[in-house]
Design a protein around this motif. Structure first.
Motif, PDB file in Angstrom:
ATOM      1  N   MET A  23      41.671 -59.705   5.337  1.00 52.07           N
ATOM      2  CA  MET A  23      42.285 -60.090   4.062  1.00 52.07           C
ATOM      3  C   MET A  23      43.016 -58.865   3.542  1.00 52.07           C
ATOM      4  SD  MET A  23      41.343 -63.218   3.460  1.00 52.07           S
ATOM      5  CE  MET A  23      41.058 -63.656   1.756  1.00 52.07           C
ATOM      6  N   PHE A  24      44.325 -58.819   3.704  1.00 53.00           N
ATOM      7  CA  PHE A  24      45.090 -57.618   3.345  1.00 53.00           C
ATOM      8  C   PHE A  24      45.463 -57.648   1.871  1.00 53.00           C
ATOM      9  CE2 PHE A  24      48.742 -54.763   3.106  1.00 53.00           C
ATOM     10  CZ  PHE A  24      48.294 -53.701   3.865  1.00 53.00           C
ATOM     11  N   ARG A  25      45.116 -56.582   1.158  1.00 50.49           N
ATOM     12  CA  ARG A  25      45.467 -56.467  -0.265  1.00 50.49           C
ATOM     13  C   ARG A  25      46.869 -55.886  -0.344  1.00 50.49           C
ATOM     14  NH1 ARG A  25      41.337 -59.752  -1.719  1.00 50.49           N
ATOM     15  NH2 ARG A  25      39.501 -59.068  -0.573  1.00 50.49           N
ATOM     16  N   VAL A  27      49.895 -54.465  -2.187  1.00 58.27           N
ATOM     17  CA  VAL A  27      50.245 -53.841  -3.466  1.00 58.27           C
ATOM     18  C   VAL A  27      51.756 -53.793  -3.707  1.00 58.27           C
ATOM     19  CG1 VAL A  27      48.126 -52.468  -3.622  1.00 58.27           C
ATOM     20  CG2 VAL A  27      50.120 -51.512  -2.443  1.00 58.27           C
ATOM     21  N   GLU A  60      50.094 -41.227   3.726  1.00 53.41           N
ATOM     22  CA  GLU A  60      51.122 -42.156   4.196  1.00 53.41           C
ATOM     23  C   GLU A  60      50.581 -43.582   4.260  1.00 53.41           C
ATOM     24  OE1 GLU A  60      53.061 -40.757   7.719  1.00 53.41           O
ATOM     25  OE2 GLU A  60      54.407 -42.475   7.785  1.00 53.41           O
ATOM     26  N   ARG A  62      51.722 -45.696   1.381  1.00 53.37           N
ATOM     27  CA  ARG A  62      51.734 -46.144  -0.024  1.00 53.37           C
ATOM     28  C   ARG A  62      51.229 -45.059  -0.962  1.00 53.37           C
ATOM     29  NH1 ARG A  62      50.859 -50.457   3.354  1.00 53.37           N
ATOM     30  NH2 ARG A  62      48.737 -49.686   3.664  1.00 53.37           N
ATOM     31  N   ASP A 122      45.825 -42.391  -2.953  1.00 49.57           N
ATOM     32  CA  ASP A 122      46.220 -43.428  -1.988  1.00 49.57           C
ATOM     33  C   ASP A 122      46.123 -44.784  -2.681  1.00 49.57           C
ATOM     34  OD1 ASP A 122      47.170 -44.522   0.347  1.00 49.57           O
ATOM     35  OD2 ASP A 122      45.401 -44.071   1.551  1.00 49.57           O
ATOM     36  N   ASP A 123      46.644 -45.812  -2.013  1.00 46.44           N
ATOM     37  CA  ASP A 123      46.607 -47.132  -2.658  1.00 46.44           C
ATOM     38  C   ASP A 123      45.229 -47.755  -2.562  1.00 46.44           C
ATOM     39  OD1 ASP A 123      46.927 -47.554   0.119  1.00 46.44           O
ATOM     40  OD2 ASP A 123      47.881 -49.499  -0.190  1.00 46.44           O
ATOM     41  N   LEU A 124      44.524 -47.565  -1.440  1.00 51.78           N
ATOM     42  CA  LEU A 124      43.315 -48.356  -1.208  1.00 51.78           C
ATOM     43  C   LEU A 124      42.281 -47.543  -0.435  1.00 51.78           C
ATOM     44  CD1 LEU A 124      43.129 -52.051  -0.314  1.00 51.78           C
ATOM     45  CD2 LEU A 124      42.114 -50.439   1.316  1.00 51.78           C
ATOM     46  N   LEU A 125      41.030 -47.685  -0.850  1.00 51.78           N
ATOM     47  CA  LEU A 125      39.892 -47.026  -0.197  1.00 51.78           C
ATOM     48  C   LEU A 125      39.068 -48.108   0.497  1.00 51.78           C
ATOM     49  CD1 LEU A 125      38.149 -44.430   0.167  1.00 51.78           C
ATOM     50  CD2 LEU A 125      37.041 -45.010  -2.000  1.00 51.78           C
ATOM     51  N   ALA A 126      38.983 -48.024   1.834  1.00 48.60           N
ATOM     52  CA  ALA A 126      38.195 -49.013   2.592  1.00 48.60           C
ATOM     53  C   ALA A 126      36.983 -48.289   3.187  1.00 48.60           C
ATOM     54  CB  ALA A 126      39.072 -49.691   3.635  1.00 48.60           C
ATOM     55  N   THR A 127      37.056 -47.858   4.448  1.00 46.99           N
ATOM     56  CA  THR A 127      35.922 -47.114   5.030  1.00 46.99           C
ATOM     57  C   THR A 127      35.895 -45.657   4.559  1.00 46.99           C
ATOM     58  OG1 THR A 127      37.153 -46.301   6.942  1.00 46.99           O
ATOM     59  CG2 THR A 127      36.140 -48.488   7.152  1.00 46.99           C
ATOM     60  N   GLY A 128      37.012 -45.181   4.033  1.00 52.57           N
ATOM     61  CA  GLY A 128      37.099 -43.781   3.595  1.00 52.57           C
ATOM     62  C   GLY A 128      37.508 -42.817   4.697  1.00 52.57           C
ATOM     63  N   GLY A 129      37.737 -43.343   5.910  1.00 51.78           N
ATOM     64  CA  GLY A 129      38.086 -42.461   7.023  1.00 51.78           C
ATOM     65  C   GLY A 129      39.404 -41.720   6.809  1.00 51.78           C
ATOM     66  N   THR A 130      40.404 -42.420   6.297  1.00 55.43           N
ATOM     67  CA  THR A 130      41.713 -41.800   6.062  1.00 55.43           C
ATOM     68  C   THR A 130      41.611 -40.728   4.986  1.00 55.43           C
ATOM     69  OG1 THR A 130      42.670 -43.979   6.544  1.00 55.43           O
ATOM     70  CG2 THR A 130      44.147 -42.318   5.625  1.00 55.43           C
TER      71      THR A 130
HETATM   72  P1  5GP Z   1      40.164 -46.530   5.345  1.00 55.37           P
HETATM   73  O1  5GP Z   1      40.559 -45.305   6.099  1.00 55.37           O
HETATM   74  O2  5GP Z   1      39.548 -46.191   3.998  1.00 55.37           O
HETATM   75  O3  5GP Z   1      39.308 -47.462   6.134  1.00 55.37           O
HETATM   76  O4  5GP Z   1      41.476 -47.363   5.065  1.00 55.37           O
HETATM   77  C1  5GP Z   1      42.321 -47.036   4.008  1.00 55.37           C
HETATM   78  C2  5GP Z   1      43.728 -46.813   4.497  1.00 55.37           C
HETATM   79  O5  5GP Z   1      44.197 -47.978   5.158  1.00 55.37           O
HETATM   80  C3  5GP Z   1      44.656 -46.545   3.334  1.00 55.37           C
HETATM   81  O6  5GP Z   1      45.634 -45.577   3.692  1.00 55.37           O
HETATM   82  C4  5GP Z   1      45.295 -47.899   3.058  1.00 55.37           C
HETATM   83  O7  5GP Z   1      46.651 -47.782   2.708  1.00 55.37           O
HETATM   84  C5  5GP Z   1      45.140 -48.676   4.358  1.00 55.37           C
HETATM   85  N1  5GP Z   1      44.596 -50.043   4.157  1.00 55.37           N
HETATM   86  C6  5GP Z   1      43.525 -50.597   4.778  1.00 55.37           C
HETATM   87  N2  5GP Z   1      43.336 -51.857   4.375  1.00 55.37           N
HETATM   88  C7  5GP Z   1      44.300 -52.120   3.467  1.00 55.37           C
HETATM   89  C8  5GP Z   1      44.621 -53.286   2.666  1.00 55.37           C
HETATM   90  O8  5GP Z   1      43.985 -54.362   2.682  1.00 55.37           O
HETATM   91  N3  5GP Z   1      45.677 -53.160   1.837  1.00 55.37           N
HETATM   92  C9  5GP Z   1      46.394 -52.012   1.739  1.00 55.37           C
HETATM   93  N4  5GP Z   1      47.418 -52.001   0.867  1.00 55.37           N
HETATM   94  N5  5GP Z   1      46.131 -50.918   2.485  1.00 55.37           N
HETATM   95  C10 5GP Z   1      45.090 -50.965   3.336  1.00 55.37           C
END
Ligand code: 5GP
Length: 175
Positions: A23-25, A27, A60, A62, A122-130
């Motif tokens: 489910m992609f958020r 923005v 990078e 967003r 950043d725009d979104l925090l998921a697992t926090g790896g990035t």
């Molecule tokens: P993480 O490393 O926290 O798992 O993923 C976060 C990174 O993936 C962020 O740079 C973010 O832009 C991108 N990302 C992952 N899922 C989504 C999503 O559903 N929507 C958006 N806008 N970015 C996402």
């Protein structure tokens, strides 16, 4: 008439992007609306006004849009953290785990001076790896991440807990 829409009301969800079951958020609908974009940028930087920040860093892609606007509003410089192979001058690199495989982010090795304080956006925090990889790059240059700011936090994926376990403060506008 007064517009009572909150930041989350401008974000749309696209099912099965970029893969089945995700489910992609999205923005872009927040960014393209003048009130939504201002609301998001103002709320992202609000907790940091008056704090010592030398630079804003954005992830990078967003995180460039949001981080650039936050840096401008705070009258600070902006530093891009990019995917591998995009930055022209000398870089340092940090690998991190994805759901399937690995990825690498890079930063110019002269982007920060030791002791500088940095707000990471950043725009979104998921697992926090990035975000964790970005924090490591900033810290490897001797600078300090004084805070992190995201529009969306997906708490079930553990990113906030992961960053807080590193001693990071996490500011998110919606979850
Ligand atoms: P993480 O490393 O926290 O798992 O993923 C976060 C990174 O993936 C962020 O740079 C973010 O832009 C991108 N990302 C992952 N899922 C989504 C999503 O559903 N929507 C958006 N806008 N970015 C996402």
């Amino acid at each position: 008439m007064l517009d009572h829409k909150q930041v989350q009301d401008y974000i749309r969800t696209i099912p099965n992007f970029p893969h089945d079951g995700i489910m992609f958020r999205d923005v872009t609908t927040l960014f393209q609306d003048p009130r939504g974009f201002r609301l998001a940028v103002d709320q992202l930087l609000a907790p940091f006004v008056g704090q010592r920040i030398d630079k804003v860093a954005g992830l990078e892609a967003r995180g460039f849009i949001l981080g650039g606007a936050v840096a401008h509003q705070l009258s600070k410089g902006f530093v891009p953290i990019r995917k591998a192979g995009k930055l022209p001058a000398r870089t340092i690199a940090q690998d991190y785990e994805l759901e399937y495989g690995r990825a690498t982010v890079e930063i110019h090795d002269d982007a920060f001076s030791p002791g500088e304080t940095v707000l990471l956006v950043d725009d979104l925090l998921a697992t926090g790896g990035t975000a964790e990889a970005g924090i490591k790059l900033i810290e490897r240059l001797g600078a300090e991440v004084m805070g992190t700011a995201f529009v969306v936090d997906l708490p079930d994926l553990g990113g906030r807990a992961r960053l807080e376990a590193m001693g990071m403060s996490v500011h998110a506008l919606c979850s």
